[in-house]
Scaffold this motif. Structure first.
Motif, PDB file in Angstrom:
ATOM      1  N   GLN A 191      10.745   8.328 -10.021  1.00  0.00           N
ATOM      2  CA  GLN A 191       9.370   7.833  -9.969  1.00  0.00           C
ATOM      3  C   GLN A 191       9.210   6.590 -10.836  1.00  0.00           C
ATOM      4  OE1 GLN A 191       6.208   9.531  -8.484  1.00  0.00           O
ATOM      5  NE2 GLN A 191       5.835   7.345  -8.683  1.00  0.00           N
ATOM      6  N   ALA A 192       9.862   6.596 -12.017  1.00  0.00           N
ATOM      7  CA  ALA A 192       9.771   5.453 -12.922  1.00  0.00           C
ATOM      8  C   ALA A 192      10.329   4.190 -12.267  1.00  0.00           C
ATOM      9  CB  ALA A 192      10.516   5.750 -14.223  1.00  0.00           C
ATOM     10  N   MET A 193      11.424   4.333 -11.525  1.00  0.00           N
ATOM     11  CA  MET A 193      12.003   3.174 -10.832  1.00  0.00           C
ATOM     12  C   MET A 193      11.114   2.728  -9.678  1.00  0.00           C
ATOM     13  SD  MET A 193      16.123   3.938 -10.915  1.00  0.00           S
ATOM     14  CE  MET A 193      16.121   5.736 -10.858  1.00  0.00           C
ATOM     15  N   VAL A 194      10.538   3.705  -8.962  1.00  0.00           N
ATOM     16  CA  VAL A 194       9.639   3.370  -7.855  1.00  0.00           C
ATOM     17  C   VAL A 194       8.394   2.653  -8.369  1.00  0.00           C
ATOM     18  CG1 VAL A 194       8.134   4.368  -6.077  1.00  0.00           C
ATOM     19  CG2 VAL A 194      10.465   5.223  -6.361  1.00  0.00           C
ATOM     20  N   ASN A 195       7.952   3.027  -9.580  1.00  0.00           N
ATOM     21  CA  ASN A 195       6.735   2.434 -10.145  1.00  0.00           C
ATOM     22  C   ASN A 195       6.855   0.932 -10.380  1.00  0.00           C
ATOM     23  OD1 ASN A 195       5.523   4.917 -10.144  1.00  0.00           O
ATOM     24  ND2 ASN A 195       5.705   5.273 -12.342  1.00  0.00           N
ATOM     25  N   THR A 196       8.069   0.402 -10.374  1.00  0.00           N
ATOM     26  CA  THR A 196       8.254  -1.042 -10.584  1.00  0.00           C
ATOM     27  C   THR A 196       8.083  -1.827  -9.292  1.00  0.00           C
ATOM     28  OG1 THR A 196      10.659  -0.948 -10.168  1.00  0.00           O
ATOM     29  CG2 THR A 196       9.905  -0.507 -12.424  1.00  0.00           C
ATOM     30  N   ARG A 197       7.848  -1.131  -8.178  1.00  0.00           N
ATOM     31  CA  ARG A 197       7.802  -1.790  -6.865  1.00  0.00           C
ATOM     32  C   ARG A 197       6.398  -2.008  -6.317  1.00  0.00           C
ATOM     33  NH1 ARG A 197      12.762  -2.639  -4.496  1.00  0.00           N
ATOM     34  NH2 ARG A 197      14.301  -2.589  -6.170  1.00  0.00           N
ATOM     35  N   GLY A 198       5.354  -1.727  -7.095  1.00  0.00           N
ATOM     36  CA  GLY A 198       3.998  -1.986  -6.645  1.00  0.00           C
ATOM     37  C   GLY A 198       3.252  -0.744  -6.197  1.00  0.00           C
TER      38      GLY A 198
END
Length: 446
Positions: free
Chosen positions: A262-269
């Motif tokens: 989720q933390a990595m996905v959160n960097t995508r907008g």
């Protein structure tokens, strides 16, 4: 002590009783998942994309706390199933009271800690500042009801250890209806947004907890302990902690991996975050029945282990895997063909990007669900046999493989959103490579 037999799985037929025990488990957990799904649907439709992202990005942290508690209860229920199968009702009563007292104390402490640390935890997983306020409010209210969550999970798992999977389902059905009604009232009518959604969830959980406690006190003599509810057995606590903590760590490990992703996905907008929120909800609905079939296998195998019925253990495992495969064929078709409709339920019509991202992910992952069908069946077997370390280690390897794949696919290679489904596949393959040799060795001993 008068013992009311709920469902003794140590005699009689195997496959049909296992199916009968599994169905209420599946329906119960689907109703429980409905709590979060209804939050997402109503918040997404009536508040907007930002609020949907706030609820979704809160879910991994919230689930770590909830799954830790349910893991403790699950571990204790394995001991209860074995004691019930062995007809050792005095030991069972001490197991029940010790687990209850220790769990209540832990839940209060954990609730306070998580409420204080809500905002730092959200920042740790890189939640954007524009939604961190709403996400923090949602988390704190949910954590406020953590004690209700423990008591219900404890009572429900105790009933299931005795072979009763129907009664907890009835209470969850009532609770789910209350949650839906509460969401509509607080979010749509009173326009309380994310806060109203969280309050509705806590109230519905508290009511479900109350119903379960009243039922047990009036209908189950075996669990009507009176003053024995205050019995605290330190020796049993040690074994309970060993089982419960291993089970809880397995549950938490799974969610920590999801939180890292989720933390990595959160960097995508925000659009990608919203799509990931929805596919996680759908994934939970598809995956949870597989877990429940495994949990039914755990109860069956634990009771028969306590009774010393080796042949029934092997047959119960085979029947459980058969049920897993039949269910997976069904859910594979539903997810693949229904992906556009499912995504449309969670988002407003103008948010086409969120729908497209979600559909591409769901249609890829649909055919991969056959792998977790086997991993859940194998884990149900090892839990029932009391070897919880295998389930912990295999889950850890699953999540390490999945997180590593996401790092490579999403962060290094900048692949599209749907590549996250391939990361799940990597995790399941790693898990099976670890579990299958151990399973073959263990079955030779049965």
């Amino acid at each position: 002590m008068g013992a009311q037999v709920k469902k003794d799985m140590t005699t009689g037929r195997i496959t049909l009783p296992l199916v009968a025990f599994t169905i209420p488990l599946v329906l119960g957990n689907l109703f429980q998942l409905t709590y979060n799904a209804v939050d997402s649907v109503i918040v997404g439709q009536y508040v907007g994309e930002g609020a949907l992202a706030a609820v979704g990005t809160s879910a991994p942290i919230m689930n770590i706390a909830l799954l830790f508690i349910s893991g403790l209860c699950m571990g204790a229920s394995i001991l209860m199933s074995s004691q019930y199968g062995a007809k050792d009702y005095e030991l069972l009563s001490r197991q029940v009271s010790t687990t209850f007292l220790a769990g209540c104390g832990f839940s209060v402490f954990f609730s306070i800690c998580t409420m204080v640390l809500a905002t730092p935890l959200l920042r740790l997983i890189q939640v954007p500042e524009e939604i961190i306020g709403e996400a923090g409010v949602y988390l704190r209210i949910i954590f406020l009801g953590l004690l209700f969550t423990f008591i219900y999970n404890f009572l429900a798992n105790t009933l299931r250890a005795l072979g009763d999977s129907k009664t907890p389902l009835y209470f969850l059905m009532i609770s789910a209806v209350l949650n839906i009604a509460g969401d509509l009232l607080m979010v749509v009518v009173f326009r309380l947004g994310v806060m109203g959604s969280a309050v509705s969830t806590v109230i519905s959980q508290a009511f479900s907890c109350l119903l379960c406690a009243v039922y047990i006190s009036r209908k189950i003599p075996l669990l009507n302990l009176g003053r024995k509810w205050l019995v605290f057995d330190k020796k049993l606590l040690g074994k309970t902690i060993s089982y419960g903590s291993t089970s809880a760590m397995q549950q938490v490990c799974l969610q920590v991996g999801k939180t890292a992703i989720q933390a990595m996905v959160n960097t995508r907008g925000v659009s990608v975050m919203a799509a990931f929120t929805v596919v996680n909800r759908v994934d939970d609905f598809a995956y949870t029945p597989q877990q429940n079939i495994g949990h039914a296998m755990t109860t069956f195998i634990a009771q028969n282990k306590g009774a010393g019925h080796q042949e029934r253990i092997r047959k119960g495992f085979q029947s459980g895997l058969f049920i897993e495969v039949i269910y997976t064929i069904f859910i594979c078709a539903v997810i693949f063909f229904g992906a556009p409709f499912i995504m449309g339920l969670f988002t407003e019509s103008q948010e086409a990007e969120v729908v497209d991202l979600g559909v591409s992910y769901l249609q890829r992952i649909a055919f991969m669900y056959f792998l977790p069908a086997f991993t859940n069946g194998i884990q149900g077997f090892f839990r029932g046999m009391g070897d919880l370390k295998v389930t912990l280690y295999s889950t850890t390897m699953n999540m390490l493989g999945r997180v590593a794949a996401v790092v490579v696919m999403l962060m290094i290679c900048s692949m599209e959103f749907a590549s996250l489904s391939w990361a799940n596949l990597v995790g399941w393959i790693v898990m099976l490579l670890f579990e299958v040799p151990l399973l073959v060795r263990q079955l030779k001993k049965v």
